[in-house]
Design an enzyme around this catalytic site. Structure first.
Site, PDB file in Angstrom:
ATOM      1  N   THR A 133       0.887  -1.835   0.016  1.00 39.45           N
ATOM      2  CA  THR A 133       0.285   0.075   0.120  1.00 39.45           C
ATOM      3  C   THR A 133       0.847   1.212  -0.271  1.00 39.45           C
ATOM      4  OG1 THR A 133      -1.132   1.376   1.275  1.00 39.45           O
ATOM      5  CG2 THR A 133      -0.049  -0.153   2.845  1.00 39.45           C
ATOM      6  N   ASP A 134       0.647   2.393  -0.442  1.00 39.45           N
ATOM      7  CA  ASP A 134       0.794   3.432  -0.567  1.00 39.45           C
ATOM      8  C   ASP A 134       0.949   4.264   1.131  1.00 39.45           C
ATOM      9  OD1 ASP A 134      -1.298   4.047   0.349  1.00 39.45           O
ATOM     10  OD2 ASP A 134      -2.112   5.692  -1.890  1.00 39.45           O
ATOM     11  N   GLU A 135       0.312   3.718   1.836  1.00 43.82           N
ATOM     12  CA  GLU A 135       0.520   3.732   2.957  1.00 43.82           C
ATOM     13  C   GLU A 135       1.473   3.854   3.968  1.00 43.82           C
ATOM     14  OE1 GLU A 135      -3.462   3.601   5.881  1.00 43.82           O
ATOM     15  OE2 GLU A 135      -4.431   2.973   3.808  1.00 43.82           O
ATOM     16  N   TYR A 159      -1.717  -1.204  10.924  1.00 48.22           N
ATOM     17  CA  TYR A 159      -1.974  -1.257   9.399  1.00 48.22           C
ATOM     18  C   TYR A 159      -0.227  -1.039   8.294  1.00 48.22           C
ATOM     19  CZ  TYR A 159      -3.342  -1.634   4.400  1.00 48.22           C
ATOM     20  OH  TYR A 159      -3.290  -1.852   3.655  1.00 48.22           O
ATOM     21  N   LYS A 163       1.827  -3.565   7.403  1.00 54.83           N
ATOM     22  CA  LYS A 163       2.187  -3.651   5.703  1.00 54.83           C
ATOM     23  C   LYS A 163       3.645  -3.542   5.671  1.00 54.83           C
ATOM     24  CE  LYS A 163      -0.074  -4.603   3.059  1.00 54.83           C
ATOM     25  NZ  LYS A 163      -0.730  -5.953   1.883  1.00 54.83           N
TER      26      LYS A 163
END
Ligand code: NAD
Length: 335
Positions: A133-135, A159, A163
């Protein structure tokens, strides 16, 4: 090619499997634990295909996963299984650590042991694609350049931290053991079959039932939004043409604030469903501001020029066209 997909009953995984079965000759082995987020109905149109197999398994159960590798002899792994909802990670992080970190470690080890025994040319051609993810890049100031593949990792939530940990493990397994891995970091996806705890489906379904549309804080949090089918084409390009050991950002360069997204949904619903629930005059009247999520990142933005230049991928949908397709899909599939 035989492709083992973890988390294939997810929103994105099921879109990937529908694409692979309907538009390619590959065989798919879907390995999914079937948590609350899974939806096998999203695979209805492909489940009777001779090229589709399903195994219910937890990626942490290495014995069972090894047996699945032995049975199907895959040529590639596309790893999507994860706990993915930020709010849930804040309330209870344990499952996120278990599946996203320990599960990825366990899957990497099973894959490595299988891959080390493959003979050439299958060994060199093998791929482990890790879907992230970009997060992981964390909160970006409004004036900052979008995150590129070499931007530092600075995850904020349990989260995104889980990741990010998984991404590091995947890179380490490439560098240390030579496992042919590639990491992808994608922005917020939307489209058909998304679990209705995420922003877009939640707002569509609440509006149709005349329920409030809860917006965190001031609603000015900015995300880059990508239609799920564009993500799937990008993942396929990475699988076929991506360079081992690299990572690729996947994004649309279409930044929208949450409140803009909700206004766009309301506008579409005014046009497509003018017959509203009795308590509703205008859908936008249902918007209510609620207490912000702790540690809520203000902005994610991705620089996706690498995948565009090197693999020739670009999104086919705009935010507007994708949102229209999405709203129409939820209207046609209320159940
Ligand atoms: P989702 O939350 O819809 O579904 C997750 C799937 O993983 C479910 O089918 C679940 O049963 C399965 N799963 C969970 N734990 C498992 C375990 N221990 N073993 C086997 N299966 C397990 O997921 P999604 O939103 O479609 O996201 C898929 C992947 O893409 C995730 O890795 C996520 O981090 C990543 N991603 C999602 C987005 C997004 O906008 N949704 C954006 C970028 C990246």
């Amino acid at each position: 090619m035989k492709i083992l997909i973890t988390g294939g009953a997810s929103f994105i995984g099921s879109a990937l499997i529908r694409f692979l079965i309907k538009q390619t000759e590959h065989t798919v082995i879907n390995v999914d634990k079937l948590t609350y987020a899974a939806n096998l109905a999203s695979l209805k149109t492909v489940q009777s295909s001779e090229c589709y197999y399903f195994e219910q398994a937890d990626i942490c159960a290495s014995g069972q996963i090894s047996e699945i590798f032995c049975k199907y002899q895959p040529d590639a792994v596309m790893h999507l299984a994860a706990e993915s909802h930020v709010d849930r990670s804040i309330k209870s992080a344990g499952e996120f650590i278990q599946t996203n970190i320990v599960g990825t470690y366990s899957l990497l080890e099973v894959t490595r042991q299988y891959w080390e025994h493959l003979l050439e040319p299958r060994k060199s051609a093998f791929r482990f694609i890790h879907i992230s993810t970009d997060e992981v890049y964390g909160d970006l100031p409004l004036t900052a350049e979008p995150s590129a593949e070499n931007s530092p990792y600075a995850p904020s939530s349990p989260y995104s931290a889980s990741k990010a940990s998984a991404d590091h493990l995947v890179r380490a397994w490439h560098r240390t053991y030579g496992l042919p891995t590639i990491v992808t970091n994608c922005s917020n996806n939307f489209g058909p079959y998304q679990y209705p705890e995420k922003l877009i489906p939640l707002m569509i379904l609440n509006a149709l039932q005349g329920k409030s549309l809860p917006i965190y804080g001031d609603g000015l949090q900015i995300r880059d939004w990508l239609f799920v089918e564009d993500h799937i084409r990008a993942l396929y390009d990475v699988l076929i043409k991506g360079k081992v050991g690299e990572s690729y950002n996947i994004g649309s360069h279409q930044e929208k604030s949450n409140i803009e997204v909700v206004y766009s949904i309301c506008e579409l619903l005014e046009e497509l469903v003018p017959n509203k629930p009795k308590n509703v005059q205008k859908y936008v009247d249902l918007i209510t501001y609620v207490q912000d999520r702790p540690g809520h990142d203000v902005r994610y933005a991705l620089d996706a020029t690498k995948i565009q230049k090197e693999l020739g991928w670009k999104p086919q949908e705009t935010f507007k066209s994708g949102l229209r397709k999405t709203v129409n899909w939820y209207l046609d599939n209320k159940e």
